[in-house]
Write a protein that holds these residues in place. Sequence first.
Motif, PDB file in Angstrom:
ATOM      1  N   MET A 700     -14.724 -35.602  -0.677  1.00  0.00           N
ATOM      2  CA  MET A 700     -14.436 -36.174   0.633  1.00  0.00           C
ATOM      3  C   MET A 700     -14.138 -35.057   1.612  1.00  0.00           C
ATOM      4  N   ASN A 701     -14.681 -35.182   2.835  1.00  0.00           N
ATOM      5  CA  ASN A 701     -14.331 -34.230   3.890  1.00  0.00           C
ATOM      6  C   ASN A 701     -14.335 -34.947   5.227  1.00  0.00           C
ATOM      7  N   ASN A 702     -13.233 -34.831   5.946  1.00  0.00           N
ATOM      8  CA  ASN A 702     -13.109 -35.415   7.271  1.00  0.00           C
ATOM      9  C   ASN A 702     -12.782 -34.309   8.265  1.00  0.00           C
ATOM     10  N   GLN A 703     -13.587 -34.215   9.316  1.00  0.00           N
ATOM     11  CA  GLN A 703     -13.359 -33.226  10.365  1.00  0.00           C
ATOM     12  C   GLN A 703     -12.947 -33.928  11.656  1.00  0.00           C
ATOM     13  N   LEU A 714      -9.449 -32.619   6.736  1.00  0.00           N
ATOM     14  CA  LEU A 714      -8.792 -33.171   5.556  1.00  0.00           C
ATOM     15  C   LEU A 714      -9.857 -33.334   4.491  1.00  0.00           C
ATOM     16  N   ASN A 715      -9.680 -32.676   3.327  1.00  0.00           N
ATOM     17  CA  ASN A 715     -10.703 -32.736   2.292  1.00  0.00           C
ATOM     18  C   ASN A 715     -10.071 -32.915   0.930  1.00  0.00           C
ATOM     19  N   GLY A 716     -10.902 -33.245  -0.041  1.00  0.00           N
ATOM     20  CA  GLY A 716     -10.423 -33.382  -1.413  1.00  0.00           C
ATOM     21  C   GLY A 716     -11.569 -33.655  -2.360  1.00  0.00           C
ATOM     22  N   PHE A 717     -11.302 -33.498  -3.655  1.00  0.00           N
ATOM     23  CA  PHE A 717     -12.286 -33.864  -4.664  1.00  0.00           C
ATOM     24  C   PHE A 717     -11.570 -34.379  -5.903  1.00  0.00           C
ATOM     25  N   TYR A 718     -12.301 -35.168  -6.693  1.00  0.00           N
ATOM     26  CA  TYR A 718     -11.793 -35.698  -7.952  1.00  0.00           C
ATOM     27  C   TYR A 718     -12.905 -35.606  -8.985  1.00  0.00           C
ATOM     28  N   TRP A 734      -8.160 -32.798  -9.851  1.00  0.00           N
ATOM     29  CA  TRP A 734      -8.355 -33.183  -8.459  1.00  0.00           C
ATOM     30  C   TRP A 734      -7.637 -32.206  -7.527  1.00  0.00           C
ATOM     31  N   GLN A 735      -7.963 -32.338  -6.212  1.00  0.00           N
ATOM     32  CA  GLN A 735      -7.367 -31.451  -5.224  1.00  0.00           C
ATOM     33  C   GLN A 735      -7.421 -32.097  -3.840  1.00  0.00           C
ATOM     34  N   ILE A 736      -6.391 -31.857  -3.022  1.00  0.00           N
ATOM     35  CA  ILE A 736      -6.341 -32.294  -1.632  1.00  0.00           C
ATOM     36  C   ILE A 736      -5.990 -31.083  -0.770  1.00  0.00           C
ATOM     37  N   GLY A 737      -6.700 -30.926   0.372  1.00  0.00           N
ATOM     38  CA  GLY A 737      -6.441 -29.807   1.276  1.00  0.00           C
ATOM     39  C   GLY A 737      -6.445 -30.260   2.725  1.00  0.00           C
ATOM     40  N   PHE A 738      -5.774 -29.495   3.571  1.00  0.00           N
ATOM     41  CA  PHE A 738      -5.681 -29.812   4.998  1.00  0.00           C
ATOM     42  C   PHE A 738      -5.684 -28.509   5.786  1.00  0.00           C
ATOM     43  N   GLY A 739      -6.319 -28.545   6.970  1.00  0.00           N
ATOM     44  CA  GLY A 739      -6.356 -27.346   7.794  1.00  0.00           C
ATOM     45  C   GLY A 739      -6.492 -27.680   9.263  1.00  0.00           C
ATOM     46  N   ILE A 740      -6.020 -26.782  10.129  1.00  0.00           N
ATOM     47  CA  ILE A 740      -6.182 -26.908  11.573  1.00  0.00           C
ATOM     48  C   ILE A 740      -6.655 -25.570  12.129  1.00  0.00           C
ATOM     49  N   SER A 741      -7.356 -25.613  13.269  1.00  0.00           N
ATOM     50  CA  SER A 741      -7.821 -24.384  13.901  1.00  0.00           C
ATOM     51  C   SER A 741      -7.752 -24.538  15.412  1.00  0.00           C
ATOM     52  N   LYS A 742      -7.676 -23.387  16.103  1.00  0.00           N
ATOM     53  CA  LYS A 742      -7.571 -23.374  17.556  1.00  0.00           C
ATOM     54  C   LYS A 742      -8.383 -22.208  18.097  1.00  0.00           C
ATOM     55  N   GLN A 743      -9.264 -22.517  19.062  1.00  0.00           N
ATOM     56  CA  GLN A 743     -10.008 -21.470  19.752  1.00  0.00           C
ATOM     57  C   GLN A 743      -9.118 -20.870  20.843  1.00  0.00           C
ATOM     58  N   VAL A 744      -9.065 -19.536  20.906  1.00  0.00           N
ATOM     59  CA  VAL A 744      -8.213 -18.840  21.869  1.00  0.00           C
ATOM     60  C   VAL A 744      -9.017 -17.730  22.553  1.00  0.00           C
ATOM     61  N   PHE A 745      -8.420 -17.139  23.583  1.00  0.00           N
ATOM     62  CA  PHE A 745      -9.042 -16.021  24.307  1.00  0.00           C
ATOM     63  C   PHE A 745     -10.461 -16.381  24.768  1.00  0.00           C
ATOM     64  N   ASN A 746     -10.564 -17.517  25.483  1.00  0.00           N
ATOM     65  CA  ASN A 746     -11.864 -17.957  26.006  1.00  0.00           C
ATOM     66  C   ASN A 746     -12.905 -18.106  24.900  1.00  0.00           C
ATOM     67  N   ARG A 752      -6.528 -20.062  12.424  1.00  0.00           N
ATOM     68  CA  ARG A 752      -6.619 -21.160  11.459  1.00  0.00           C
ATOM     69  C   ARG A 752      -5.398 -21.161  10.545  1.00  0.00           C
ATOM     70  N   LEU A 753      -4.939 -22.360  10.230  1.00  0.00           N
ATOM     71  CA  LEU A 753      -3.850 -22.553   9.277  1.00  0.00           C
ATOM     72  C   LEU A 753      -4.293 -23.628   8.295  1.00  0.00           C
ATOM     73  N   SER A 754      -4.165 -23.353   6.998  1.00  0.00           N
ATOM     74  CA  SER A 754      -4.635 -24.327   6.016  1.00  0.00           C
ATOM     75  C   SER A 754      -3.712 -24.362   4.808  1.00  0.00           C
ATOM     76  N   ALA A 755      -3.756 -25.496   4.110  1.00  0.00           N
ATOM     77  CA  ALA A 755      -3.042 -25.672   2.843  1.00  0.00           C
ATOM     78  C   ALA A 755      -4.033 -26.197   1.822  1.00  0.00           C
ATOM     79  N   ARG A 756      -4.055 -25.597   0.643  1.00  0.00           N
ATOM     80  CA  ARG A 756      -5.028 -25.931  -0.392  1.00  0.00           C
ATOM     81  C   ARG A 756      -4.314 -26.422  -1.643  1.00  0.00           C
ATOM     82  N   ASP A 757      -4.878 -27.456  -2.281  1.00  0.00           N
ATOM     83  CA  ASP A 757      -4.310 -28.055  -3.493  1.00  0.00           C
ATOM     84  C   ASP A 757      -2.831 -28.398  -3.270  1.00  0.00           C
ATOM     85  N   ILE A 758      -2.589 -29.201  -2.247  1.00  0.00           N
ATOM     86  CA  ILE A 758      -1.227 -29.509  -1.804  1.00  0.00           C
ATOM     87  C   ILE A 758      -0.390 -30.110  -2.929  1.00  0.00           C
TER      88      ILE A 758
END
Length: 818
Positions: A700-703, A714-718, A734-746, A752-758
């Motif tokens: 599963m992957n949701n953007q 938000l992603n994961g697999f089983y 199985w595994q669940i992960g989450f991440g966020i990102s931000k474009q900066v400096f034009n 990016r900040l992410s957490a893997r296998d929460i």
Amino acid sequence: MLKHFTLSFFLGLFVLAASATDHAYGSTNKPNSPKETNIGGTIIADNKPIVGAVVYLLKDTGSHIVKTTLTDNDGKFNFTYLPEKFRIKVNALGYNDYISEVKTPGSDIAVILTPSDKSMSSVTVVSQRKLVEVKTDKTVINVDAAPTNIGTTALEVLEKAPGVVVDKDGNISMLGKAGVVIMIDGKPTYMSSADVANYLKSLSSNQLDQIELITQPSAKFDAAGNAGIINIKTKNNKPMGTNGSVGATYSQGVNRRLSLNGSLGYRKGKLNLFGSANYFDNMSFNQIDLSRNIRNVNTKDIVSVLKQSTTMGVHVKPFNTKFSLDYLASQNTSLGMSFSGNFNDNFFTLPTRMEVSNSSGVLQGVYNSNTQNAMSISNIIGNIYWKTKLDTTGRELTADLDYIRNSSDFKQEMSSYYYPQLNNPAETPYILKGINPSIINVYSAKVDYVHPFKKEGKLEAGLKASFVETDNNSAFKVLKNNNWEVDPRSNEFIYKENIYAAYVNGSKQWKKWGAQLGLRLENTIMNGNQVTTQQQFNRNLLQLFPTAFVSYKASDLSTFTINFGRRIDRPNYRDLNPFQLLLNPFTYNQGNPNLRPQFTNNAELGYSYKNGMITAKLGFSRTTDIITDIIRANDAEKVTYQTRENIASRDNINLSLGYNKSINSVITTGLFANIYQNKYKGLFNNEPLDEQYTSFSFNMNNQFKFKKGWSAELNGFYNHKNLLLAQAFIEPMWQIGFGISKQVFNNKGTIRLSARDIFFGQKVRINQQFQNLDSRFQQYADSRHVALSFTFRFAKNASNVVRRNGGASQEEQNRVGN
């Protein structure tokens, strides 16, 4: 004699294929050829000609690219084309794309481009790429599109790929089938499965651009890989001008990871240069608990109970570099070279404790051992290529030369002490030290020819030759009576292999139907020499590998496909060497010089709706002489060892379902499920083996795309319980992960900040009950991580140009052992 005959046969096949196409379809230089028309024009923006803009000649529908060219220093372009209706499309970085109305050949075309408000989008806004793109012949994963990929390794990125499963040893399977060929930028890795895993662990995700999953390769590809090909494409230079990036990633779990990377590209006129470097400092651990009941072979009564615990500390410090040069010698001819190097220093410790009890559970003694391994690995790949267009109809000839050198220096020190119940040493300690230098040289060359048909079709033909030389020298000594004596497991193994190949591949497209037929011939000559024992083997295989693809476009929304192919998996170079690699005094790996290749027949029926929004695939394959890992036990010495053998045939049935859709302007979701059944039949230790099991996996992957440059994932697999072989079952993981990102400096920078296998669900548990061995295995590693990264990009932009990927080597890298 056979070698000369084979080369002559292949050369003749290639010449006949090329001449046959000329005879059948006619050379454009012949008087009876239809008259051609020049289609030309000028690309202008800001009252100046645009140099290096990409110009596409399209069918009048605008959906099919016929030819592609670049504008010259005066902004001009030209096509030589048979008269019919067409469109022109222009792409230049910093300007809006242009596509013309339907036109007919006539006067020159003048195109005026308008500036784009998002002049940096094709360079910096990576979040706009879809994570998964489903195409007719492959599935493409855009690595940078997933924030949770940061701070990870290439192997960890593959763990999340649709239909891909990575086991505890890093072995990779796809759609429930092992035997995947791993390629880097179209070139094999020249390593065994274990060494491929180590290499991918040393490759930072920051270096990756795309991952291509190809379940049924055409005859143009090497015949190796019964489960298909995974091609990992690293980042390369695309835009003109000067451009580059620098980045850093810090990741923290139980241990830390640090990655530093940078790239620099320059393209102007006929020259394109690109270089990159990546340093990765990775500290991790593996906790392994293993319990074994060794039974009497005849009565099946328990004789011994062994409980073993190992905490493996690993410190990996790879440095990867890449350089490429492309030169446009003329409008029709280009040539270039590339170099990539992976230099990896590994150090790992294996403190192990094993308790030995009798059948009543009474403790008989304790073994305490400590093993320290240091390994330096270098993998160098060099490529020289030449490509030319023979005429304006699209006939094309390419040639590649590859040189690969894989060398390793393995040093090991081991000490083991036996303690009875009173904790007093009762035996002389076992102390061993050894070195294991290994060198593998691969020389590979290939020539490919493409001859387009006049109406949406083409014929491809090619030749390839590869030469492999390996020298593996293992020298071990044990300490006895204060003197170092040569250990009997010391040996030297020399292996040579030549593979000669030729292929013909033809494709044709009608209104709704498409077809592709291919045939590949491969001749393999193998020579192995066990220097110490004077054991030798010589083998010669001549095999045909047919492929067939048929597609039917039922409507603008629905497409059906069916394909068939035959594949081969040759033993890895290391697996043919009976060398013993000790993990501790009671656990080791050993090669097998009697291994034979395994062969697979694959068939697939596929369906795609709305250009891959919904996909379905039903596949069947039969593999003979499966090469698989086998665990054996020696009761007398309390030793368990792993080797590889041909023991069975396997039938695989799999059904995969995929869904990829942008729900709205914010959410894009991707779901993938695979249900498969593996059935094994054969002999193991002279006892019949007849087993089958049905399992499934889910990805599963949701953007999420928000305003002001924010995005999230938000992603994961089983992976469900699965049968490995011989009553060995791997429990769900199985595994669940989450991440966020931000474009900066034009949009020049990304945070990016992410957490893997929460939830720490990626634990490996294996249970086995077969013949005289019951075992329970559990392993968990440092898989739960939080990562923070920053990347800054800079560029002086023009238009996009992609360097050609692929070289002479297609299969050999996957079979190197270190």
